[in-house]
Write an enzyme that holds these catalytic residues in place. Structure first.
Site, PDB file in Angstrom:
ATOM      1  N   ASP A 120     -13.041  -5.309 -33.890  1.00 29.52           N
ATOM      2  CA  ASP A 120     -12.440  -6.271 -32.986  1.00 29.52           C
ATOM      3  C   ASP A 120     -11.838  -5.527 -31.773  1.00 29.52           C
ATOM      4  O   ASP A 120     -12.471  -4.645 -31.207  1.00 29.52           O
ATOM      5  CB  ASP A 120     -11.413  -7.123 -33.736  1.00 29.52           C
ATOM      6  N   TRP A 121     -10.585  -5.856 -31.387  1.00 33.11           N
ATOM      7  CA  TRP A 121      -9.969  -5.203 -30.237  1.00 33.11           C
ATOM      8  C   TRP A 121      -9.768  -3.710 -30.441  1.00 33.11           C
ATOM      9  O   TRP A 121      -9.619  -2.958 -29.473  1.00 33.11           O
ATOM     10  CB  TRP A 121      -8.644  -5.873 -29.887  1.00 33.11           C
ATOM     11  N   TRP A 161     -13.300 -19.566 -29.772  1.00 30.63           N
ATOM     12  CA  TRP A 161     -12.123 -18.917 -30.344  1.00 30.63           C
ATOM     13  C   TRP A 161     -11.008 -18.815 -29.308  1.00 30.63           C
ATOM     14  O   TRP A 161      -9.843 -19.102 -29.602  1.00 30.63           O
ATOM     15  CB  TRP A 161     -12.482 -17.534 -30.875  1.00 30.63           C
ATOM     16  N   ASP A 247     -19.842 -13.315 -39.483  1.00 26.99           N
ATOM     17  CA  ASP A 247     -18.941 -13.417 -38.333  1.00 26.99           C
ATOM     18  C   ASP A 247     -19.629 -14.188 -37.206  1.00 26.99           C
ATOM     19  O   ASP A 247     -20.670 -13.745 -36.695  1.00 26.99           O
ATOM     20  CB  ASP A 247     -18.577 -12.007 -37.872  1.00 26.99           C
ATOM     21  N   HIS A 276     -15.674 -11.535 -40.156  1.00 24.28           N
ATOM     22  CA  HIS A 276     -15.161 -10.759 -39.034  1.00 24.28           C
ATOM     23  C   HIS A 276     -14.299  -9.586 -39.478  1.00 24.28           C
ATOM     24  O   HIS A 276     -14.385  -8.489 -38.914  1.00 24.28           O
ATOM     25  CB  HIS A 276     -14.358 -11.689 -38.122  1.00 24.28           C
TER      26      HIS A 276
END
Length: 294
Positions: A120-121, A161, A247, A276
């Protein structure tokens, strides 16, 4: 000085699977960053970077696998997350703010022979760092992430999202994690909510979807394009990729696109049951990573 909140320590008592000793680094801006530092110093270091809305709790299943193999693990909480300080003003959270804080941590701890572990980030930020200090990095483990280059349209899953995120400023993180990872116990799901006594503590959580570079001139986009060139042309370390196949945002299409730009990246590990938050299936991922990375 940046005005910030600090989650009371009592909120973190007796979290399941998280009996790790806290460490803290105070940055030049006066904010205190929390990080885990487990295993043998002087060994290969797995630098584990989380995303939204999680924190270092996400890596509790992987850390013991890496340390049992004789490695060191450093897992920071980004500002606004976990046990780290949480600026009140959402405008404090920028791409460079987060990236610079990670660079400062790497330098302060003088991390070497680093395997960058991202999701993710953690990837949007972390994948831009090795080009700045390539001598410190020797490996990559990438899970459901991307580079925010600004020249690729954002997918419908992400746009949905981001819209939901903006409509739910006090998102119920425990419920979100339980939906994404049905095998979590209620106590484990609640642990993801522990850093946030109320909505005031969630400014950093709310901010992230709106920081994803969505155009060529967006903050972080040019930097991410340079990082893309680095991974394609200059990266010489070993790489491993694990994909949570269910995901809808950063799943198989995004990860296959990322694989194409990572020089020498082999076929990924595909986890049909994982979504995810791949680290919640992390024991197998960590074991496979050790076997593949050597």
């Amino acid at each position: 000085m940046i005005e910030a909140l600090r989650t009371p320590d009592a909120r973190f008592d007796d979290l399941p699977g998280y009996a790790f000793r806290p460490h803290y680094l105070t940055h030049d801006n006066g904010l205190r960053m929390h990080y885990l530092d487990e295993g043998k110093h002087g060994a290969r270091t797995f630098l584990c970077l989380h995303g939204q809305p999680t924190w270092s709790y996400l890596y509790r299943r992987m850390i013991p696998v890496f340390t049992a193999a004789g490695h060191r693990v450093v897992a920071p909480d980004l500002f606004g997350f976990g046990k780290s300080d949480k600026p009140r003003d959402e405008s404090a959270y920028t791409f460079d703010f987060h990236r610079d804080s990670l660079v400062a941590l790497i330098r302060a701890l003088n991390l070497r022979d680093v395997v960058l572990v991202v999701q993710d980030w953690g990837g949007l930020l972390g994948l831009t760092i090795p080009m700045k200090m390539p001598e410190r990095f020797s490996g990559l483990l990438a899970m459901n992430t991307a580079l925010g280059t600004g020249d690729v349209p954002l997918g419908e899953g992400f746009l949905a999202w981001r819209e939901w995120n903006n409509k739910n400023p006090d998102m119920q993180i425990a419920k979100l994690m339980k939906r994404s990872c049905p095998h979590l116990s209620d106590a484990e799901a609640a642990a993801y909510e522990a850093p946030y006594p109320d909505a005031d503590y969630k400014a950093g959580v709310r901010r992230f979807p709106n920081l994803v570079p969505d155009g060529m001139d967006a903050p972080g986009a040019a930097l991410s394009r340079r990082a893309r060139d680095f991974w394609m042309k200059d990266w010489t370390g070993k790489s491993f990729m694990a994909i949570g196949m269910t995901d809808p945002v950063l799943g198989p299409p995004a990860m296959r696109a990322l694989r194409k730009i990572i020089n020498g990246c082999p076929e990924p590990l595909e986890l049909p049951e994982a979504g995810h938050f791949v680290q919640e299936w992390g024991e197998r991922v960590a074991q496979e990573a050790l076997a593949r990375l050597g």
